[in-house]
Design a protein around this motif. Structure first.
Motif, mmCIF file in Angstrom:
data_model
loop_
_atom_site.group_PDB
_atom_site.id
_atom_site.type_symbol
_atom_site.label_atom_id
_atom_site.label_comp_id
_atom_site.label_asym_id
_atom_site.label_seq_id
_atom_site.Cartn_x
_atom_site.Cartn_y
_atom_site.Cartn_z
ATOM 1 N N TRP A 69 0.530 -1.206 -0.170
ATOM 2 C CA TRP A 69 -0.066 -0.351 0.123
ATOM 3 C C TRP A 69 1.121 0.705 0.211
ATOM 4 C CZ3 TRP A 69 -4.797 -0.213 -1.940
ATOM 5 C CH2 TRP A 69 -5.374 -0.998 -1.741
ATOM 6 N N TYR A 70 2.281 1.465 -0.556
ATOM 7 C CA TYR A 70 2.674 2.583 -0.706
ATOM 8 C C TYR A 70 3.721 2.548 -0.052
ATOM 9 C CZ TYR A 70 -1.352 2.575 -4.334
ATOM 10 O OH TYR A 70 -2.261 1.658 -5.014
ATOM 11 N N SER A 126 5.686 6.528 -10.063
ATOM 12 C CA SER A 126 7.218 5.603 -10.236
ATOM 13 C C SER A 126 7.356 5.054 -8.421
ATOM 14 C CB SER A 126 8.016 5.857 -10.197
ATOM 15 O OG SER A 126 9.077 6.708 -9.476
ATOM 16 N N LEU A 127 8.254 3.607 -8.365
ATOM 17 C CA LEU A 127 8.358 3.239 -6.885
ATOM 18 C C LEU A 127 9.706 3.810 -6.614
ATOM 19 C CD1 LEU A 127 7.704 0.655 -5.365
ATOM 20 C CD2 LEU A 127 8.643 -0.970 -6.830
ATOM 21 N N ARG A 128 9.947 4.491 -7.564
ATOM 22 C CA ARG A 128 11.300 5.139 -6.612
ATOM 23 C C ARG A 128 10.715 6.751 -6.070
ATOM 24 N NH1 ARG A 128 14.624 7.653 -4.900
ATOM 25 N NH2 ARG A 128 16.522 7.664 -5.222
ATOM 26 N N GLU A 129 10.124 7.051 -6.296
ATOM 27 C CA GLU A 129 9.318 8.168 -6.091
ATOM 28 C C GLU A 129 8.391 7.840 -4.475
ATOM 29 O OE1 GLU A 129 7.386 11.380 -8.886
ATOM 30 O OE2 GLU A 129 6.444 9.070 -9.458
ATOM 31 N N LEU A 130 8.045 6.547 -4.755
ATOM 32 C CA LEU A 130 7.359 5.808 -3.473
ATOM 33 C C LEU A 130 8.004 5.769 -2.354
ATOM 34 C CD1 LEU A 130 4.795 3.958 -4.997
ATOM 35 C CD2 LEU A 130 3.972 6.138 -3.908
ATOM 36 N N LEU A 131 9.709 5.998 -2.716
ATOM 37 C CA LEU A 131 10.410 5.582 -1.637
ATOM 38 C C LEU A 131 10.923 6.796 -1.259
ATOM 39 C CD1 LEU A 131 12.513 2.310 -3.267
ATOM 40 C CD2 LEU A 131 10.940 2.748 -0.753
ATOM 41 N N HIS A 132 10.312 7.575 -1.487
ATOM 42 C CA HIS A 132 11.238 9.336 -0.801
ATOM 43 C C HIS A 132 11.545 9.571 0.317
ATOM 44 C CE1 HIS A 132 10.948 11.074 -5.387
ATOM 45 N NE2 HIS A 132 12.320 11.028 -5.240
ATOM 46 N N PRO A 133 10.475 8.627 1.138
ATOM 47 C CA PRO A 133 10.778 9.499 2.516
ATOM 48 C C PRO A 133 11.849 7.966 2.926
ATOM 49 C CG PRO A 133 8.180 8.722 2.123
ATOM 50 C CD PRO A 133 8.759 8.219 0.478
#
Length: 177
Positions: A69-70, A126-133
């Motif tokens: 869930w992101y 993008s999955l990469r963006e979802l990993l920003h935290p």
């Protein structure tokens, strides 16, 4: 040989073909320690002293998990809250500052296709963006962020595909600074 700590955060590792393939691919490499955090902390109570000691003993840190869930699995978030809060807000001089410069790699698996992780895709980002935290957390902790290792379509992947992904993972870890 550098000491690489892989913290596996999978809520149901026994059913995960993808995360199992990754772990099996690196299990025999020298200097690798894989910790199944869900098995370690099935009750959800994190031994902060032990986790701080693990991080301080490592030369390189890998956080491996399925995207849910992101976000990360709940135990990874609880681990961050307990361990990193202590290291960086309560004991920075004795603990947190000692992590500065250590490389951190995110190894994340996703069940959907890469196209779903696009502005026009089902997941919008993008999955990469979802990993920003996680990238922001690494920056705040002074860890050297590495480009994430990402695998898509894990629910549909056959044995050969997962074995190849494992080989790529092992190679990626061996090339960490």
């Amino acid at each position: 040989m550098p000491n690489t700590l892989i913290l596996l955060f999978h809520p149901n590792f026994s059913t995960s073909n993808a995360n199992r393939a990754l772990c099996e691919a690196v299990a025999g490499l020298p200097g690798i320690t894989v910790v199944d955090m869900q098995a370690q902390y099935s009750d959800g109570v994190i031994d902060v002293d032990a986790e701080v000691a693990r991080l301080l003993a490592a030369d390189r840190i890998v956080l491996q998990f399925p995207v849910q869930w992101y976000s990360t699995p709940p135990l990874l978030k609880a681990w961050q809250d307990a361990v990193l809060t202590r290291m960086f807000y309560l004991a920075y001089q004795d603990e947190g500052r000692l992590l500065a410069g250590k490389p951190v790699l995110i190894a994340a698996t996703a069940g959907n296709v890469p196209e779903a992780y696009a502005p026009t895709g089902q997941n919008r980002f993008s999955l990469r963006e979802l990993l920003h935290p996680l990238e922001a957390t690494a920056h705040r902790c002074g860890l050297a962020w590495q480009e994430p290792f990402l695998i898509y379509e894990t629910r549909k992947a056959d044995t050969e595909t997962l074995q190849l992904a494992g080989e790529h993972y092992a190679g990626r870890i061996s090339r960490l600074p």
